[in-house]
Motif scaffolding. Structure first.
Motif, mmCIF file in Angstrom:
data_model
loop_
_atom_site.group_PDB
_atom_site.id
_atom_site.type_symbol
_atom_site.label_atom_id
_atom_site.label_comp_id
_atom_site.label_asym_id
_atom_site.label_seq_id
_atom_site.Cartn_x
_atom_site.Cartn_y
_atom_site.Cartn_z
ATOM 1 N N ILE A 1 -26.322 26.765 7.012
ATOM 2 C CA ILE A 1 -26.310 25.293 7.035
ATOM 3 C C ILE A 1 -25.274 24.828 8.057
ATOM 4 N N PRO A 2 -25.714 24.203 9.151
ATOM 5 C CA PRO A 2 -24.753 23.697 10.143
ATOM 6 C C PRO A 2 -23.999 22.480 9.586
ATOM 7 N N TRP A 3 -22.754 22.380 9.946
ATOM 8 C CA TRP A 3 -21.935 21.225 9.500
ATOM 9 C C TRP A 3 -22.317 20.018 10.359
ATOM 10 N N PRO A 4 -22.943 18.985 9.774
ATOM 11 C CA PRO A 4 -23.361 17.823 10.574
ATOM 12 C C PRO A 4 -22.168 17.151 11.252
ATOM 13 N N LYS B 1 -6.303 19.618 4.028
ATOM 14 C CA LYS B 1 -7.683 19.359 4.433
ATOM 15 C C LYS B 1 -8.140 20.411 5.438
ATOM 16 N N ALA B 2 -7.253 20.834 6.328
ATOM 17 C CA ALA B 2 -7.623 21.831 7.343
ATOM 18 C C ALA B 2 -8.048 23.134 6.692
ATOM 19 N N GLU B 3 -7.281 23.574 5.662
ATOM 20 C CA GLU B 3 -7.638 24.804 4.956
ATOM 21 C C GLU B 3 -8.981 24.662 4.249
ATOM 22 N N ALA B 4 -9.184 23.522 3.619
ATOM 23 C CA ALA B 4 -10.438 23.292 2.898
ATOM 24 C C ALA B 4 -11.621 23.285 3.859
ATOM 25 N N TRP B 5 -11.436 22.601 4.982
ATOM 26 C CA TRP B 5 -12.541 22.484 5.942
ATOM 27 C C TRP B 5 -12.890 23.856 6.558
ATOM 28 N N ASP B 6 -11.877 24.685 6.823
ATOM 29 C CA ASP B 6 -12.146 26.028 7.355
ATOM 30 C C ASP B 6 -12.997 26.827 6.370
ATOM 31 N N ALA B 7 -12.614 26.781 5.098
ATOM 32 C CA ALA B 7 -13.337 27.542 4.079
ATOM 33 C C ALA B 7 -14.747 26.997 3.889
ATOM 34 N N LEU B 8 -14.893 25.694 3.862
ATOM 35 C CA LEU B 8 -16.204 25.080 3.634
ATOM 36 C C LEU B 8 -17.133 25.310 4.830
ATOM 37 N N ARG B 9 -16.605 25.171 6.046
ATOM 38 C CA ARG B 9 -17.427 25.375 7.238
ATOM 39 C C ARG B 9 -17.926 26.826 7.299
ATOM 40 N N THR B 10 -17.006 27.743 7.001
ATOM 41 C CA THR B 10 -17.385 29.166 7.039
ATOM 42 C C THR B 10 -18.472 29.460 6.021
ATOM 43 N N THR B 11 -18.314 28.946 4.807
ATOM 44 C CA THR B 11 -19.293 29.186 3.742
ATOM 45 C C THR B 11 -20.652 28.598 4.101
ATOM 46 N N LEU B 12 -20.651 27.373 4.624
ATOM 47 C CA LEU B 12 -21.923 26.743 4.998
ATOM 48 C C LEU B 12 -22.590 27.503 6.141
ATOM 49 N N ALA B 13 -21.790 27.939 7.114
ATOM 50 C CA ALA B 13 -22.360 28.684 8.247
ATOM 51 C C ALA B 13 -22.998 29.973 7.777
ATOM 52 N N ASP C 1 0.839 -1.202 0.000
ATOM 53 C CA ASP C 1 0.000 0.000 0.000
ATOM 54 C C ASP C 1 0.874 1.252 0.000
ATOM 55 N N ARG C 2 0.283 2.316 -0.500
ATOM 56 C CA ARG C 2 0.920 3.630 -0.489
ATOM 57 C C ARG C 2 -0.084 4.644 0.074
ATOM 58 N N PRO C 3 0.414 5.735 0.631
ATOM 59 C CA PRO C 3 -0.504 6.683 1.291
ATOM 60 C C PRO C 3 -1.423 7.404 0.308
ATOM 61 N N LEU C 4 -2.610 7.694 0.776
ATOM 62 C CA LEU C 4 -3.554 8.495 0.007
ATOM 63 C C LEU C 4 -3.137 9.959 0.109
ATOM 64 N N LYS C 5 -2.864 10.587 -1.030
ATOM 65 C CA LYS C 5 -2.459 11.995 -1.068
ATOM 66 C C LYS C 5 -3.503 12.776 -1.852
ATOM 67 N N LEU C 6 -3.999 13.861 -1.241
ATOM 68 C CA LEU C 6 -5.089 14.616 -1.855
ATOM 69 C C LEU C 6 -4.790 16.114 -1.886
ATOM 70 N N ARG C 7 -5.312 16.744 -2.898
ATOM 71 C CA ARG C 7 -5.508 18.196 -2.873
ATOM 72 C C ARG C 7 -7.019 18.399 -2.818
ATOM 73 N N PHE C 8 -7.478 19.607 -2.535
ATOM 74 C CA PHE C 8 -8.909 19.825 -2.324
ATOM 75 C C PHE C 8 -9.382 20.982 -3.199
ATOM 76 N N GLU C 9 -10.534 20.749 -3.884
ATOM 77 C CA GLU C 9 -11.070 21.783 -4.759
ATOM 78 C C GLU C 9 -12.562 21.589 -4.946
ATOM 79 N N VAL C 10 -13.227 22.660 -5.330
ATOM 80 C CA VAL C 10 -14.662 22.600 -5.613
ATOM 81 C C VAL C 10 -14.853 22.802 -7.108
ATOM 82 N N THR C 11 -15.547 21.831 -7.728
ATOM 83 C CA THR C 11 -15.848 21.894 -9.163
ATOM 84 C C THR C 11 -17.309 21.511 -9.355
#
Length: 681
Positions: free
Chosen positions: A555-558, A539-551, A489-499
């Protein structure tokens, strides 16, 4: 076969001249074979027929059939007053039909069962409607098949020749009824050859074929033993699923003087006709690639409830090929070997079976096929595999293999396996028969047997080296076919974007709909739409931006991992330069798309292999542990077995020199130009 026997077989088959037009060529055997059986029985019963009639009239006790068999001096009898001389005494078709049915009804149970398996009553009615019944009966009445004219041995040859003609006439299904004679002879010699000396010590020899078809392999085995040891008594046991093939086989046994009751009808897996019995020799050519779904429940029940106490304890193959079920069925019937005073093993069994290439390698580590191979090899049952030419059988052109299996290997072959490459030992047939275009002639058969005998005599010299064997033979250690399958196995590596694809994924995510409701999903995607084109490295940067936008959108983050995972699956994009994702602190999450498997040699060290073959190329990889389904313990590898037969005999052929190819192309170009000039000129 002698000229006299061939002439008699040809004369019997000439009845086909009467059938032509009313019967298809492939249907001739439905009349000729059972009529031959009837005429043979009629002739051999002639000397005791009146004794049977008299005994039946005077005997009123129980067990009447046994008494009448004694009166007949054979395993069958007939109490009808009809004979072939009286059946067709009057040419009236209705009388002939009545007399023939009365004659058949008078047979003992064993003979009646054979005729019923032929469904011969249907042919009687068909012949009668075509006004052929009288002519056919008269034709057979004129054939002398008495013991004085044809003994049991020669009658067997004649009936086998009729079976062969029947198979040739049914090319579309010949392979289902008939295995090529030279293939059977080679198989029998490989099976019995090593025991030629032992056969003198065995006055009674039992042989089983659990997929016996028309009995060709059993007959060939008996013939081989009788040639070498005329005084040996051979008992032939078999089982067959196809009713017509079963009838032919039992007829053949009956006509040869064998005990036809040893041939059973039914599926060997669910109606084992020889349950609890053991045999010195077994051989089979089971159908290739035939599924066993019809008997799946019974086979699985035996596997799960009895384990190794039943026949299929080693494992179950995939549902579309039951070949390994036949082999396990046969191994379960092997006699146990005994060690004599001189240390040599006695008793035990040998078996030979025809397989296609699939059982050699199909199925990875832990699969049913691999586990069966592992069980056979680790128990040291597999003695040899012989690769045969392709286009050797009637109903398939694929390559085939003999597996020779025994529980009494010679000491010098303990934990060793012989591979013989006989794929080039063939001669082209003058006339093809369906898919059969090649045959193994006598000299080639002897050569293969010689290779096998030399391989079995193999011993190790004092320095550990091996005596030479032919190039077409390999002597392998059993461990050479085993391997340890590791998961890389190899680690899962991600970038985050909205499309737009991100929003589409959220619209169909069931977890999102469950948390927010149908209306909430649309509201969510609407709120996130202004973020299309936004990208984040972590992921931390993405989650901060997404949580702020939803709030901001109300829309509360479940809470809970399911929603977090659905969101990450939607906005996360695999990227070799992306952020490593973790299951928990210090434990990277694996990327399922990058998961790979490596087969480490059975005797190899997996860590050394990993550091040598994997780590230099993918530095962030690791070996994943998993739970063993049998022991429930965490393990780092699964043991598998495969037999890469072709790889062991591969010989590198260097490409032709470019200059040679170029010269040939120029020559061809010149010839083409010349031909074009002739056409244009």
């Amino acid at each position: 076969m002698s000229d006299k026997n061939q002439e008699l077989a040809d004369f019997i088959w000439s009845v086909a001249d009467l059938l032509r037009g009313d019967y298809k060529r492939s249907e001739y055997g439905k009349v000729i074979l059972p009529m031959t059986v009837l005429r043979r029985m009629d002739c051999v019963m002639s000397d005791t027929r009146e004794d049977v009639w008299a005994r039946e009239a005077s005997y009123a006790g129980v067990n009447k059939e046994a008494v009448l068999r004694v009166a007949a001096s054979r395993n069958f009898y007939n109490t009808s007053k009809q004979t072939f001389a009286t059946i067709g005494a009057d040419p009236d078709t209705q009388k002939v039909e009545k007399n023939l049915k009365d004659y058949i009804d008078g047979f003992s149970a064993e003979a009646t069962e054979i005729l019923d398996s032929y469904a011969f009553h249907l042919q009687i009615e068909r012949l009668a409607k075509a006004d052929l019944l009288y002519l056919v009966v008269q034709k057979f009445r004129d054939i002398d098949l008495s013991l004085k004219a044809v003994d049991n041995h020669n009658m067997g040859f004649i009936f086998e020749e009729l079976i062969r003609k029947f198979a040739d006439a049914s090319n579309e299904t010949a392979g289902e009824h008939f295995t090529p004679r030279e293939v059977i002879e080679l198989m029998v010699e490989l099976l019995l050859g090593p025991d030629d000396g032992r056969l003198n010590e065995a006055p009674v020899i039992d042989i089983l074929d659990p997929a016996c078809g028309t009995g060709g392999m059993l007959s060939a085995a008996e013939h081989h033993i009788k040639e070498l040891h005329p005084g040996a008594r051979v008992n032939l046991y078999g089982q067959e699923l196809n009713a017509e093939s079963y009838a032919i086989c039992r007829s053949d046994m009956l006509l040869k003087g064998q005990d036809a009751s040893l041939i059973h009808f039914g599926n060997s897996f669910t109606q084992d006709g020889h349950e609890g019995e053991e045999f010195s020799y077994m051989l089979a050519n089971p159908p290739f690639g035939v599924e066993w779904k019809k008997v799946e429940k019974q086979v699985k029940d035996e596997y799960e409830e009895q384990g190794h106490g039943g026949r299929f304890g080693a494992g179950l193959p995939r549902i579309n090929d039951g070949s390994f079920l036949f082999l396990q069925h046969m191994i379960a019937k092997m006699k146990q070997p005994k060690t004599g005073e001189n240390g040599e093993e006695t008793g035990g069994s040998r078996l030979a079976i025809v397989f296609n290439g699939s059982p050699l390698f199909t199925g990875g580590a832990g699969s049913g096929e691999s586990e069966i191979r592992r069980w056979i090899i680790e128990n040291d049952y597999l003695e040899a595999i012989v690769g045969l030419p392709d286009q050797l059988f009637y109903n398939t052109g694929i390559s085939t293999y003999f597996w020779i299996v025994t529980n009494r290997k010679p000491k010098n072959l303990k934990n060793r396996i012989i591979l013989i490459d006989a794929r080039d030992q063939w001669s082209k047939m003058r006339k093809s028969l369906s898919n059969k275009r090649k045959e193994i002639v006598e000299d080639q058969r002897k050569e293969i047997c010689r290779w096998y005998e030399e391989a079995r005599r193999l011993t190790r010299s004092g320095d550990g080296s091996e005596h030479s064997v032919p190039d077409k033979v390999k002597i392998m250690d059993a461990d050479d076919f085993g391997y340890k399958r590791i998961t890389i196995d190899r680690p899962l590596k991600l970038r985050f974007e909205v499309t737009e694809d991100t929003l589409d994924a959220l619209r169909v995510a069931k977890v999102v709909e469950k948390e927010l409701g149908a209306g909430g999903v649309e509201k969510l995607t609407g709120v996130l739409k202004p973020l299309i084109g936004s990208r984040w490295g972590t992921k931390a940067e993405a989650w901060d931006a997404l949580r702020t936008t939803l709030a901001e959108g109300g829309i509360p983050w479940p809470s809970g991992k399911p929603f977090d995972k659905a969101m990450r699956d939607a906005v996360g994009v695999p990227d070799p330069e992306g952020e490593v994702q973790y299951v928990k602190k210090g434990q990277p999450e694996h990327d399922p798309d990058l998961r790979d498997f490596e087969n480490v040699p059975r005797r190899g060290d997996i860590d050394a292999y990993f550091m040598r073959e994997v780590k230099p190329y993918v530095d962030d990889a690791w070996i994943t542990e998993f739970k063993d389904p049998r022991t429930k313990e965490m393990v780092r590898y699964r043991v598998g077995y495969e037999i890469p037969f072709t790889r062991h005999f591969y010989v590198y052929q260097p490409p032709r020199p470019l200059a040679e190819i170029d010269a040939e192309l120029k020559t061809l170009e010149t010839e083409i130009q010349k031909l074009l000039g002739e056409v244009a000129g």
